[in-house]
Design an enzyme around this catalytic site. Structure first.
Site, PDB file in Angstrom:
ATOM      1  CB  CYS A 195      -0.804  -0.117   1.107  1.00 35.38           C
ATOM      2  SG  CYS A 195      -0.174   0.224   2.883  1.00 35.38           S
ATOM      3  CG  HIS A 227      -4.380  -0.210   4.441  1.00 36.45           C
ATOM      4  ND1 HIS A 227      -3.608  -0.800   3.552  1.00 36.45           N
ATOM      5  CD2 HIS A 227      -5.596   0.197   3.728  1.00 36.45           C
ATOM      6  CE1 HIS A 227      -4.268  -0.893   2.396  1.00 36.45           C
ATOM      7  NE2 HIS A 227      -5.505  -0.505   2.526  1.00 36.45           N
ATOM      8  CD  GLU A 242      -7.744  -0.627  -0.239  1.00 40.98           C
ATOM      9  OE1 GLU A 242      -7.434  -0.263   0.767  1.00 40.98           O
ATOM     10  OE2 GLU A 242      -8.823  -1.683  -0.360  1.00 40.98           O
TER      11      GLU A 242
END
Length: 276
Positions: free
Chosen positions: A179, A234, A246
Site C-alpha cells: 500500500c 495501511h 489502494e
C-alpha cells in the site's frame, strides 16, 4: 477485511528520517551543469528510438540498445512520455544527433543534468488541481495490473517484495506494490513528489487535515484500535465521491478502487494532504 501492515524491513531504520520533497521541472543543478552529461539507456530490453524532434511522432533517426551509454549535449521539453523512470516532458539531445526521452535514461538525477537546448521554453508549473488529477490518473492506470507484494513498489513502479509479511508470506519473487509503495508511485508520477516508504512515515509526509474535510488527493490511514500513529498499518488514496484507490492483498484485483467510509474500523481522524 483484514488490512496488512506495510512496515518494510529494508527501510525500517531510515524511513522515519525521510521527508517529502517536490521534484522541480528545472533542478537548481541545471544552471551549474557541465557542457555535456552522460546517461544510460534503460528500456528493460527493447532498443530506444532516437527521434528527429522531441515527440514520439517525429521521424526515427537511429536507435540505442538497452544499456548503452549516451552523451547528452542539452535538454529540452517536449511530448510527455511514460517510461522506466516515470513520466517526463524532458528530452535529451544526444551527441550523435537526435532526441531520446529522458524517461528511459538513467542520469542519477530527477532534474536537469545538462544545459537547456537553445530556444527551449520552460513549461508552466502544473496547478494543484492538475497535480491531483494526474495523481488519481496514475493510480487508475495501475488498477488490476500487479499483485500485492509485501515491501514492493517505489516511486518508479512495481518491484519485487521482501520476506515476510505478518502472515508469513514471502514476496521476494512477486513483482507488485504494497500500500505505501503504491502511494510512493502515484504521487511521484502525478505530482512529482517523493514520499517516504512506509505507511507510518507517510503520515508525517504532509500537512494533516481533519478527515471531516477530506478531498480528492488526500491519503487516508488505518491504525489499530487505539488509532495512534505508531499503530498505522495501511494507507490509501482518496479519489473523491466516497472512493479510495489502494493496494491490498484481497480477493480479486489487489490494486483496486473501492467504496470508503470514515466510520471504518481503525480509520485515523486525520488525513494527509501532500498536494497543497
Amino acid at each position: 477485511m483484514q488490512l496488512l501492515s506495510t512496515r518494510r524491513r529494508r527501510l525500517a531504520t531510515a524511513a522515519a528520517s525521510f521527508v517529502l520533497v517536490s521534484v522541480p521541472l528545472v533542478s537548481g543543478l541545471a544552471a551549474q551543469a557541465a557542457d555535456t552529461a552522460t546517461g544510460q539507456v534503460n528500456t528493460t530490453g527493447a532498443a530506444l528510438k532516437v527521434r528527429s524532434a522531441p515527440t514520439t511522432a517525429s521521424s526515427v533517426v537511429g536507435t540505442r540498445a538497452d544499456g548503452a551509454r549516451v552523451t547528452i549535449v542539452c535538454q529540452t521539453y517536449g511530448q510527455t512520455v511514460s517510461g522506466t523512470y516515470g513520466t517526463s516532458k524532458v528530452w535529451d539531445k544526444i551527441k550523435s544527433g537526435g532526441y531520446v526521452s529522458d524517461a528511459f535514461i538513467k542520469t542519477g538525477s530527477d532534474g536537469l543534468v545538462a544545459p537547456l537546448c537553445k530556444g527551449t521554453t520552460t513549461p508552466p508549473a502544473p496547478t494543484q488541481s492538475a497535480k491531483v488529477k494526474a495523481t488519481i490518473a496514475a493510480a487508475k492506470g495501475m488498477l488490476g495490473k500487479h499483485p500485492y507484494s509485501w515491501g514492493g513498489g517505489n516511486a518508479n513502479g512495481p518491484t519485487k517484495g521482501i520476506c515476510c509479511s505478518p502472515s508469513g508470506i514471502d514476496d521476494r519473487n512477486t513483482v507488485g506494490f504494497d500500500c505505501s509503495g503504491f502511494m510512493e508511485y502515484v504521487f511521484h508520477q502525478g505530482a512529482g513528489l517523493r514520499l517516504s516508504s512506509t505507511s507510518r512515515s507517510q503520515y508525517a509526509d504532509g500537512p494533516r487535515v481533519s478527515i471531516s474535510q477530506i478531498k480528492a488527493g488526500d491519503m487516508v490511514f488505518w491504525s489499530g484500535s487505539s488509532k495512534t500513529a505508531s499503530g498505522i498499518h495501511h494507507v490509501a488514496l482518496y479519489i473523491g465521491d466516497g472512493k479510495i484507490a489502494e493496494a491490498n492483498r484481497v480477493s480479486g484485483p489487489d490494486i483496486r478502487i473501492r467504496a470508503f467510509s470514515r466510520n471504518e474500523s481503525g480509520v485515523m481522524p486525520y488525513v494527509v494532504r501532500p498536494i497543497h
